[in-house]
Write a protein that holds these residues in place. Structure first.
Motif, PDB file in Angstrom:
ATOM      1  N   THR A  28     -24.401  -8.057   2.154  1.00 39.92           N
ATOM      2  CA  THR A  28     -24.137  -7.312   0.930  1.00 39.92           C
ATOM      3  C   THR A  28     -25.072  -6.123   0.781  1.00 39.92           C
ATOM      4  N   GLY A  63     -26.472 -14.841  -4.022  1.00 34.24           N
ATOM      5  CA  GLY A  63     -25.933 -13.564  -3.569  1.00 34.24           C
ATOM      6  C   GLY A  63     -26.233 -12.417  -4.503  1.00 34.24           C
ATOM      7  N   VAL A  77     -15.038 -12.202  -8.391  1.00 32.89           N
ATOM      8  CA  VAL A  77     -15.971 -11.294  -7.719  1.00 32.89           C
ATOM      9  C   VAL A  77     -15.373  -9.889  -7.639  1.00 32.89           C
ATOM     10  N   GLN A 113     -22.386 -16.459  -2.269  1.00 27.48           N
ATOM     11  CA  GLN A 113     -22.235 -15.496  -3.357  1.00 27.48           C
ATOM     12  C   GLN A 113     -22.756 -16.031  -4.685  1.00 27.48           C
ATOM     13  N   VAL A 154     -24.836 -13.781   3.230  1.00 23.31           N
ATOM     14  CA  VAL A 154     -24.167 -13.001   2.183  1.00 23.31           C
ATOM     15  C   VAL A 154     -25.095 -11.930   1.592  1.00 23.31           C
ATOM     16  N   THR A 194     -13.541 -12.588   0.708  1.00 28.99           N
ATOM     17  CA  THR A 194     -13.455 -14.002   0.340  1.00 28.99           C
ATOM     18  C   THR A 194     -12.024 -14.514   0.461  1.00 28.99           C
ATOM     19  N   GLN A 245     -16.452  -7.827  -1.389  1.00 25.97           N
ATOM     20  CA  GLN A 245     -16.701  -9.265  -1.348  1.00 25.97           C
ATOM     21  C   GLN A 245     -15.476 -10.061  -1.796  1.00 25.97           C
ATOM     22  N   THR A 285     -12.504 -17.646  -7.140  1.00 29.32           N
ATOM     23  CA  THR A 285     -13.726 -16.973  -6.678  1.00 29.32           C
ATOM     24  C   THR A 285     -13.454 -15.530  -6.293  1.00 29.32           C
TER      25      THR A 285
END
Length: 406
Positions: A164, A38, A99, A34, A160, A184, A180, A95
């Motif tokens: 995505t 990403g 995101v 990511q 990813v 995660t 995402q 993280t």
């Protein structure tokens, strides 16, 4: 009876090092996939939604990598002293939250802030500490183990963006960010709980001292930092701009992403192969071989417009380019003592993330200035040449040091 139990425990412990290696690979796949590239599949959606210049969008990634650089230095030093499980759990929480929050961003500064935080306290708390952890678990065959862990990042850097692209098609770019963040958290929380420090052996267990590194850290860290700055400037350009480059030929986002995915699948094999090569011929020669491979081939991407040819060339490039990061990690491991490895790795990789940010940003900047990617990819090749010069000088210094009488 206690002796049998103790011996059984010692027999089980070495096997757990493979759990550490593969778990580290999985965690790096999700987080680094990511943060490193990403964002590449969000270029066109953000450009259409807000009308921002491509260089400004690329700078979101650059800010995140600056955060990764700063965080890697701080968190690497902390990881030399703190419990690794707590460090990993902290990374996962930051993280996933950042995101997820990006789905509600409306201004560039909001993206910049969120990605900086995700880089500094998410990826920064994960990459250098995990790579150092894997190296410390393996006393022999460390190159292969680090190659496996680094291959996880390669999986993420291909998987990813590829996944995505489908999330964006199905949910829109905001929905993709939300998904995402949740994915995660769900995937990495249980993996973080598997992490632990290796059992103390050798010098640590007996109270002895480690062998002195072959060169002083005052030489190793600046030299490797400069080398990784250049090599990552080179590799960042296709990682960040290959998808929009291919889309510029009238090819769909999912097909363009699949080319990147094919490149990164080959990179998985390349990272493991160059880790094994480092165990066979030495870390620096393996690093130089991969660097030469990447430097010679990177500009060729701008000369291929046929999708079928891109499917052929991208894996060839990806296999060799992947060895560069493995080479950085195995060389750092070979030249640093275990007790300072996470901190030293964090400093060196900080310049790698700065190189990634510089390469990605200049790729978007020169696209905006020239309307094409030729200059961007030419700059990448030049950075690769400079990396080879620096790594070559380090190799010669080690050869001279080895030739001196004890």
């Amino acid at each position: 009876m206690p002796q049998i139990t103790d011996q059984a425990h010692q027999d089980r412990e070495p096997a757990y090092r493979w759990v550490i290696a593969f778990t580290a690979a999985a965690m790096l796949a999700v987080v680094m996939g990511q943060l490193v590239n990403g964002l590449s599949v969000f270029f066109i959606p953000l450009e259409r939604a807000f009308g921002w210049a491509r260089g400004d969008i690329a700078f979101i990634n650059t800010v995140g990598l600056i955060g990764l650089a700063v965080g890697g230095i701080v968190m690497g030093r902390i990881a030399d002293r703190a419990e690794i499980r707590k460090v990993c759990l902290f990374s996962v929480a930051v993280t996933s939250l950042c995101v997820f929050a990006a789905a509600w961003a409306e201004a560039l500064w909001q993206f910049y802030l969120l990605f900086f935080l995700a880089g500094a306290f998410g990826g920064g708390a994960l990459f250098a500490p995990l790579i150092a952890l894997v190296g410390n678990w393996f006393h022999k065959g460390g190159g292969l183990a680090i190659g496996i862990a680094a291959a996880g990042q390669g999986v993420g850097q291909g998987g990813v963006p590829f996944g995505t692209a489908f999330l964006i098609e199905a949910l829109g770019w905001r929905g993709a960010f939300m998904a995402q963040g949740l994915i995660t958290l769900a995937l990495l929380l249980p993996l973080a709980l598997l992490m632990r420090a290796p059992p103390q052996r050798g010098a640590h267990a007996t109270g002895g001292r480690e062998d002195a590194p072959p060169l002083p850290l005052s030489t190793v860290i600046p030299t490797m930092s400069l080398a990784v700055l250049m090599c990552c400037t080179c590799m960042a350009v296709p990682l960040m701009h290959l998808v929009p480059l291919i889309q510029g030929y009238g090819i769909s986002a999912t097909e363009a992403s699949s080319v990147l995915f094919a490149m990164m699948i080959a990179a998985i094999v390349g990272r493991v192969a160059f880790g094994q090569l480092a165990d066979m011929i030495g870390a620096i020669p393996a690093y130089m071989t991969a660097s030469l491979w990447q430097t010679v081939l990177v500009f060729v991407f701008t000369q291929i417009t046929d999708l079928d040819m891109l499917y052929v060339f991208a894996p060839i490039y990806g296999f060799g380019y992947a060895g560069v990061m493995t080479g950085v990690l195995t060389t750092t491991r070979a030249l640093t003592p275990a007790t300072r490895r996470a901190g030293a790795t964090g400093i060196i990789l900080a310049f790698g993330w700065l190189g990634h940010g510089l390469g990605g940003y200049q790729g978007g900047l020169f696209y905006d200035l020239t309307g094409g990617y030729d200059v961007s990819f030419a700059n990448a090749a030049l950075a690769g040449v400079l990396n080879l010069v620096v790594v070559g000088s380090l190799y010669l210094a080690l050869r001279r040091r080895a030739a001196l009488p004890a």
